[in-house]
Design an enzyme around this catalytic site. Structure first.
Site, PDB file in Angstrom:
ATOM      1  N   LYS A  57      81.452  42.162   2.789  1.00 26.11           N
ATOM      2  CA  LYS A  57      80.266  41.123   2.811  1.00 26.11           C
ATOM      3  C   LYS A  57      79.419  41.182   3.880  1.00 26.11           C
ATOM      4  O   LYS A  57      78.350  41.039   3.762  1.00 26.11           O
ATOM      5  CB  LYS A  57      80.970  39.715   2.677  1.00 26.11           C
ATOM      6  N   GLY A 180      81.460  55.777  -9.987  1.00 26.18           N
ATOM      7  CA  GLY A 180      82.138  54.808 -10.405  1.00 26.18           C
ATOM      8  C   GLY A 180      81.106  53.725 -10.869  1.00 26.18           C
ATOM      9  O   GLY A 180      79.832  53.893 -10.491  1.00 26.18           O
ATOM     10  N   GLY A 181      81.651  52.785 -11.811  1.00 29.39           N
ATOM     11  CA  GLY A 181      80.699  51.799 -12.090  1.00 29.39           C
ATOM     12  C   GLY A 181      81.344  50.379 -12.083  1.00 29.39           C
ATOM     13  O   GLY A 181      80.711  49.480 -12.498  1.00 29.39           O
ATOM     14  N   GLY A 182      82.323  50.041 -11.499  1.00 29.70           N
ATOM     15  CA  GLY A 182      82.885  48.772 -10.903  1.00 29.70           C
ATOM     16  C   GLY A 182      82.304  48.058  -9.958  1.00 29.70           C
ATOM     17  O   GLY A 182      81.125  48.521  -9.639  1.00 29.70           O
ATOM     18  N   ALA A 185      81.849  50.106  -6.501  1.00 32.11           N
ATOM     19  CA  ALA A 185      80.835  50.934  -6.540  1.00 32.11           C
ATOM     20  C   ALA A 185      79.294  50.511  -6.525  1.00 32.11           C
ATOM     21  O   ALA A 185      78.557  50.905  -5.892  1.00 32.11           O
ATOM     22  CB  ALA A 185      80.968  51.902  -7.970  1.00 32.11           C
ATOM     23  N   ARG A 204      80.635  57.395 -15.551  1.00 37.39           N
ATOM     24  CA  ARG A 204      80.837  58.201 -16.760  1.00 37.39           C
ATOM     25  C   ARG A 204      80.753  57.586 -18.141  1.00 37.39           C
ATOM     26  O   ARG A 204      80.443  57.830 -19.341  1.00 37.39           O
ATOM     27  CB  ARG A 204      82.283  59.044 -16.989  1.00 37.39           C
ATOM     28  N   GLY A 268      88.146  52.819  -9.099  1.00 35.17           N
ATOM     29  CA  GLY A 268      89.281  51.819  -9.491  1.00 35.17           C
ATOM     30  C   GLY A 268      90.078  51.821  -8.417  1.00 35.17           C
ATOM     31  O   GLY A 268      90.434  52.623  -7.482  1.00 35.17           O
ATOM     32  N   ASP A 309      97.448  41.741  -6.245  1.00 31.30           N
ATOM     33  CA  ASP A 309      96.870  42.863  -6.787  1.00 31.30           C
ATOM     34  C   ASP A 309      98.138  43.735  -7.361  1.00 31.30           C
ATOM     35  O   ASP A 309      97.989  44.505  -8.400  1.00 31.30           O
ATOM     36  CB  ASP A 309      95.973  43.766  -6.026  1.00 31.30           C
ATOM     37  N   HIS A 441      64.504  20.366  -8.543  1.00 29.94           N
ATOM     38  CA  HIS A 441      63.326  21.217  -8.686  1.00 29.94           C
ATOM     39  C   HIS A 441      62.459  21.255  -7.294  1.00 29.94           C
ATOM     40  O   HIS A 441      62.615  20.464  -6.568  1.00 29.94           O
ATOM     41  CB  HIS A 441      62.503  20.589  -9.720  1.00 29.94           C
TER      42      HIS A 441
END
Length: 456
Positions: A57, A180-182, A185, A204, A268, A309, A441
């Site tokens: 972060k 990776g796509g998580g 990544a 992938r 992962g 985990d 607003h």
């Protein structure tokens, strides 16, 4: 249990000094008077504090300042934008992690917990073996060792990075390939792009953030591309070679051969149970080595429990903390406490952020008659200067009951927004409750209470 307390060195021995284990140890010791010890082989604080959520972060903050400077210039500020100095950031990051580690250590010791700064393994249902050869006996053993990054077998030992390594680098790479796509990544792609690296992200699958809502996936992917990340889906490595100069030659399923300064595997995470002695002690392990536990975090061996985990239930730090606290309440406080793993909010710290709680549209359609309320627009702050990145606000609603089943946001500060929305979703708020709430607003989040007609 037939054995007396004198037969044990400790009432509780915790293996792992991360968020879940520390919470369990502190509550068991300070609130219930248990004699507690814990062992941590790396640094107190675990993945989240030392090599996960916290340093990541801080890197997100650092990466975002470049765009903020550019926006300021568009708003009329006279600014001079220099290059990012990784060494300055790295020095402050190291100091902050040292500070947090000392806090974790001090809080545990103040609560009366004995800390062994070394590896520990399970030697039996009540036995723990320390790396220095000592063996101790505990009435209860809690496994809280978390997860570890997974690297596919053909590419282990090449010297590529995992998420554990990026915070230890002495310099930023000019070019980096992120696999990776998580969420890790995607976050790392945004971080390195924002800090000045040329980033290629290869995944992938069909689209990044598998398991998240489809519209959320599309919005985050579009934002990454707009920021300059070369996002390549439906693509995988065919080979990876480390060159003599330390760079990497990567070949992929599209027939390309390219060279990158660094390669980061964000493919992962798996439970960190290898070599821990659990199978030898009779503990049942599941997929990837996860400790199989019941609703009370108890394994099939009655004296051995696990939280966080390592159980592969929900891999989020606040979940581990809640599980650790519930374990202590249950085992040492006599309170039959379990953790509700439904409607757990989460965030992806890309730019803009993504926040989600509850069911995705795809999940909800499987068992509900639903309506979708959705708004996509350019936020005022960046639309004013011509930026094209859009925000997304989406509610998944059960049509008969009008209950909000899911909320999905892609917007600056979505992590903060989803925390508030999660309270409403957890309480069972209906779309009518949202509609009855007067908007603030001008804000982005007012869309949550202004979407009157379903989009589908």
């Amino acid at each position: 249990m037939s054995e007396s307390s004198s037969a044990f060195d400790y009432d509780l021995f915790v293996i792992g000094g991360g968020s879940g284990g520390v919470r369990a140890a502190r509550i068991a010791s300070s609130e219930y008077g248990a004699k507690v010890a814990m062992a941590e082989e790396y640094r107190m604080g675990g993945t989240c504090v030392i090599r996960g959520c916290v340093p990541k972060k801080l890197m997100v903050f650092a990466a975002g300042h470049g765009a903020t400077i550019d926006e300021g210039a568009e708003y009329g500020w006279t600014v001079t934008k220099g290059a990012f100095d990784w060494s300055v950031f790295r020095h402050r990051l190291d100091a902050e992690l040292n500070r947090l580690e000392s806090i974790y250590t001090r809080n545990a010791e103040t609560a009366g917990v004995t800390i062994y700064h070394q590896r520990a393994t399970v030697a039996g249902p009540h036995e723990v073996r320390l790396a220095d050869g000592r063996q101790v006996r505990a009435r209860h053993i809690l496994i809280a060792v978390g997860g570890t990054p997974f690297v596919p077998e053909p590419y282990r030992g090449l010297g590529a990075w995992t998420s554990n390594d990026v915070f230890l680098s002495d310099s930023l790479p000019e070019t980096i390939l992120i696999l990776g796509g998580g969420f890790i990544a995607c976050e790392m792609a945004g971080i390195f792009q924002g800090l000045g690296s040329s980033v290629t992200q290869m995944y992938r699958g069909r689209q990044i953030l598998r398991g998240f809502d489809d519209d959320l996936q599309e919005h985050v992917a579009a934002a990454l591309v707009q920021q300059g990340v070369a996002l390549e889906v439906n693509t995988d490595l065919t080979s990876l070679e480390k060159l003599a100069d330390g760079r990497f030659r990567a070949c992929d399923t599209q027939g390309r051969e390219r060279v990158f300064d660094k390669v980061l595997f964000a493919t992962g995470r798996v439970p960190n149970t290898a070599g821990l002695g659990l199978e030898e002690a009779g503990v049942a392990l599941g997929r990837g080595g996860a400790v199989m536990v019941d609703d009370f975090s108890q394994s099939n061996v009655p004296s051995i429990f696990a939280v966080g985990d390592v159980t592969d239930r929900i891999q989020l730090t606040p979940v581990a903390i809640r599980e650790g606290h519930a374990f202590a309440d249950n085992v040492f406080g006599g309170k039959p406490v379990t953790v509700d793993h439904t409607n757990v909010p989460s965030a992806v710290f890309t730019r803009p952020e993504a926040g989600t709680v509850g069911l995705t549209e795809e999940q909800a359609r499987e068992s509900h008659d639903i309506e979708i309320y959705q708004a996509s627009f350019r936020p005022m702050q960046t639309a004013f200067i011509g930026a094209e990145t859009k925000a997304l606000f989406k509610l998944v609603v059960d049509k008969p009951s009008r209950r909000v089943l899911g909320c999905h946001i892609v917007a600056p500060g979505a992590g903060e927004l989803i925390q508030i929305a999660a309270v409403a979703v957890k309480m069972g708020a209906t779309k009518d409750d949202f509609d009855a709430t007067i908007a603030v607003h001008p804000t982005m989040s007012e869309e949550l209470v202004l979407m009157r007609k379903p989009s589908r």
